[in-house]
Design an enzyme around this catalytic site. Structure first.
Site, PDB file in Angstrom:
ATOM      1  N   GLY A  32      33.152 -57.396   7.370  1.00  0.00           N
ATOM      2  CA  GLY A  32      32.192 -56.343   7.679  1.00  0.00           C
ATOM      3  C   GLY A  32      31.532 -55.874   6.401  1.00  0.00           C
ATOM      4  O   GLY A  32      31.915 -56.272   5.299  1.00  0.00           O
ATOM      5  N   LEU A  33      30.556 -55.019   6.558  1.00  0.00           N
ATOM      6  CA  LEU A  33      29.821 -54.506   5.409  1.00  0.00           C
ATOM      7  C   LEU A  33      30.703 -53.654   4.506  1.00  0.00           C
ATOM      8  O   LEU A  33      31.731 -53.122   4.937  1.00  0.00           O
ATOM      9  CB  LEU A  33      28.635 -53.666   5.887  1.00  0.00           C
ATOM     10  CG  LEU A  33      27.526 -54.406   6.628  1.00  0.00           C
ATOM     11  CD1 LEU A  33      26.548 -53.409   7.234  1.00  0.00           C
ATOM     12  CD2 LEU A  33      26.806 -55.371   5.701  1.00  0.00           C
ATOM     13  N   SER A  34      30.282 -53.501   3.265  1.00  0.00           N
ATOM     14  CA  SER A  34      30.947 -52.582   2.351  1.00  0.00           C
ATOM     15  C   SER A  34      30.896 -51.186   2.961  1.00  0.00           C
ATOM     16  O   SER A  34      29.856 -50.746   3.446  1.00  0.00           O
ATOM     17  CB  SER A  34      30.223 -52.586   0.996  1.00  0.00           C
ATOM     18  OG  SER A  34      30.835 -51.675   0.111  1.00  0.00           O
ATOM     19  N   GLY A  35      32.041 -50.500   2.977  1.00  0.00           N
ATOM     20  CA  GLY A  35      32.095 -49.159   3.533  1.00  0.00           C
ATOM     21  C   GLY A  35      32.360 -49.112   5.024  1.00  0.00           C
ATOM     22  O   GLY A  35      32.433 -48.030   5.610  1.00  0.00           O
ATOM     23  N   SER A  36      32.538 -50.264   5.653  1.00  0.00           N
ATOM     24  CA  SER A  36      32.775 -50.283   7.100  1.00  0.00           C
ATOM     25  C   SER A  36      34.189 -49.849   7.462  1.00  0.00           C
ATOM     26  O   SER A  36      34.449 -49.437   8.594  1.00  0.00           O
ATOM     27  CB  SER A  36      32.492 -51.675   7.681  1.00  0.00           C
ATOM     28  OG  SER A  36      33.354 -52.646   7.106  1.00  0.00           O
ATOM     29  N   GLY A  37      35.107 -49.950   6.509  1.00  0.00           N
ATOM     30  CA  GLY A  37      36.480 -49.520   6.764  1.00  0.00           C
ATOM     31  C   GLY A  37      37.497 -50.641   6.797  1.00  0.00           C
ATOM     32  O   GLY A  37      38.627 -50.457   7.252  1.00  0.00           O
ATOM     33  N   LYS A  38      37.131 -51.806   6.292  1.00  0.00           N
ATOM     34  CA  LYS A  38      38.031 -52.962   6.326  1.00  0.00           C
ATOM     35  C   LYS A  38      39.362 -52.669   5.655  1.00  0.00           C
ATOM     36  O   LYS A  38      40.429 -52.831   6.252  1.00  0.00           O
ATOM     37  CB  LYS A  38      37.370 -54.172   5.632  1.00  0.00           C
ATOM     38  CG  LYS A  38      36.092 -54.652   6.287  1.00  0.00           C
ATOM     39  CD  LYS A  38      35.475 -55.820   5.532  1.00  0.00           C
ATOM     40  CE  LYS A  38      35.094 -55.491   4.097  1.00  0.00           C
ATOM     41  NZ  LYS A  38      34.078 -54.435   3.975  1.00  0.00           N
ATOM     42  N   SER A  39      39.318 -52.261   4.407  1.00  0.00           N
ATOM     43  CA  SER A  39      40.556 -52.004   3.654  1.00  0.00           C
ATOM     44  C   SER A  39      41.330 -50.833   4.234  1.00  0.00           C
ATOM     45  O   SER A  39      42.567 -50.863   4.300  1.00  0.00           O
ATOM     46  CB  SER A  39      40.234 -51.726   2.183  1.00  0.00           C
ATOM     47  OG  SER A  39      39.677 -52.867   1.573  1.00  0.00           O
ATOM     48  N   SER A 106      33.064 -61.114   3.076  1.00  0.00           N
ATOM     49  CA  SER A 106      32.895 -62.511   3.516  1.00  0.00           C
ATOM     50  C   SER A 106      31.649 -62.653   4.388  1.00  0.00           C
ATOM     51  O   SER A 106      31.754 -62.847   5.597  1.00  0.00           O
ATOM     52  CB  SER A 106      34.148 -63.035   4.229  1.00  0.00           C
ATOM     53  OG  SER A 106      34.615 -62.157   5.214  1.00  0.00           O
TER      54      SER A 106
END
Length: 197
Positions: A32-39, A106
Site C-alpha cells: 500500500g501507499l506510504s502512510g496507509s498503515g502497513k507497518s 512494493s
C-alpha cells in the site's frame, strides 16, 4: 551466478517446524501507499498473535533498508531488487515455520507476483492496505509527502512514481474505514478461516 552451488537439504523440514509450532507458516505481504498503515497493522497483528502463542516476524521496509538493502536506491530497478531480496528472506521464515509480515510499498504487481512464485500454494497472502492518497498524505507520519510535493524526493510512490494496486489480493484492509484493532481482527479471522492458527 556460480555453477558449483548445490542446495543442501536440512535435517528439519518445513512441516517439522509447523508441527512443532502448531500453526501454518506463510508470508502476509502488506502492500500500500506510504502512510496507509502497513507497518502499524503488521506490528499490531504480530503482537496479538504472539500473545496467542503464534511465531511471527515483521520485515519492515524502512528497517530492511538500514541493513540488508542499504545499498539500494529507489529507481525502478532498485525497487525490484529490494523486493526480490525480501521475498527470498521471507521464504526462509516460511521454511522455519513462522508467519512473516512484510510491510513494503512494493508498488509493482509484477514484483509481488515474482515473490508469490517463490512460495508454495497457501504460503503467500497479498494484503492490500487500502487507503486513499489524500488520507495517506494528510497522515504523512514521516513528512515524506510534503518533501515529495516540494520536489525534494524524486520517484516518490503515489506522487511522482506509480503505485499498482493489487488486482486480486487475498485480503483488503481499509485503514481509512477501520481501526488498527479492527484490521487485526480481520487478519486473524482470515487465518482462522484457513485453519492456519
Amino acid at each position: 551466478m556460480s555453477t558449483n552451488i548445490v542446495w543442501h537439504e536440512q535435517a528439519l523440514t518445513k512441516q517439522d517446524q509447523r508441527t512443532k509450532n502448531k500453526h501454518h507458516s506463510a508470508v502476509f505481504w502488506f502492500t500500500g501507499l506510504s502512510g496507509s498503515g502497513k507497518s502499524t497493522v503488521a506490528n499490531a497483528a504480530a503482537k496479538r498473535l504472539h500473545d496467542l502463542g503464534v511465531n511471527t516476524y515483521v520485515l519492515d521496509g524502512d528497517n530492511i533498508r538500514h541493513g540488508l538493502n542499504k545499498d539500494l536506491g529507489f529507481s525502478d530497478e532498485a525497487r525490484k531488487e529490494n523486493i526480490r531480496r525480501i521475498g527470498e528472506v521471507a521464504k526462509l521464515f516460511v521454511d522455519s515455520g513462522q508467519i512473516v509480515f512484510t510491510a513494503f510499498i512494493s508498488p509493482f504487481q509484477e514484483d509481488r507476483e515474482t515473490v508469490r512464485q517463490l512460495l508454495e500454494k497457501d504460503e503467500f497472502v497479498e494484503v492490500f492496505v487500502s487507503c486513499p492518497l489524500e488520507e495517506c498524505e494528510s497522515r504523512d507520519p514521516k513528512g515524506l509527502y510534503q518533501k515529495a510535493r516540494a520536489g525534494q524526493i524524486p520517484e516518490f510512490t503515489g506522487i511522482s512514481s506509480p503505485y499498482e494496486a493489487p488486482a486480486a489480493p487475498e485480503l483488503v484492509l481499509e485503514t481509512n474505514l477501520y481501526s488498527v484493532d479492527e484490521c487485526v481482527d480481520q487478519l486473524i479471522d482470515f487465518m482462522k478461516r484457513k485453519q492456519w492458527i
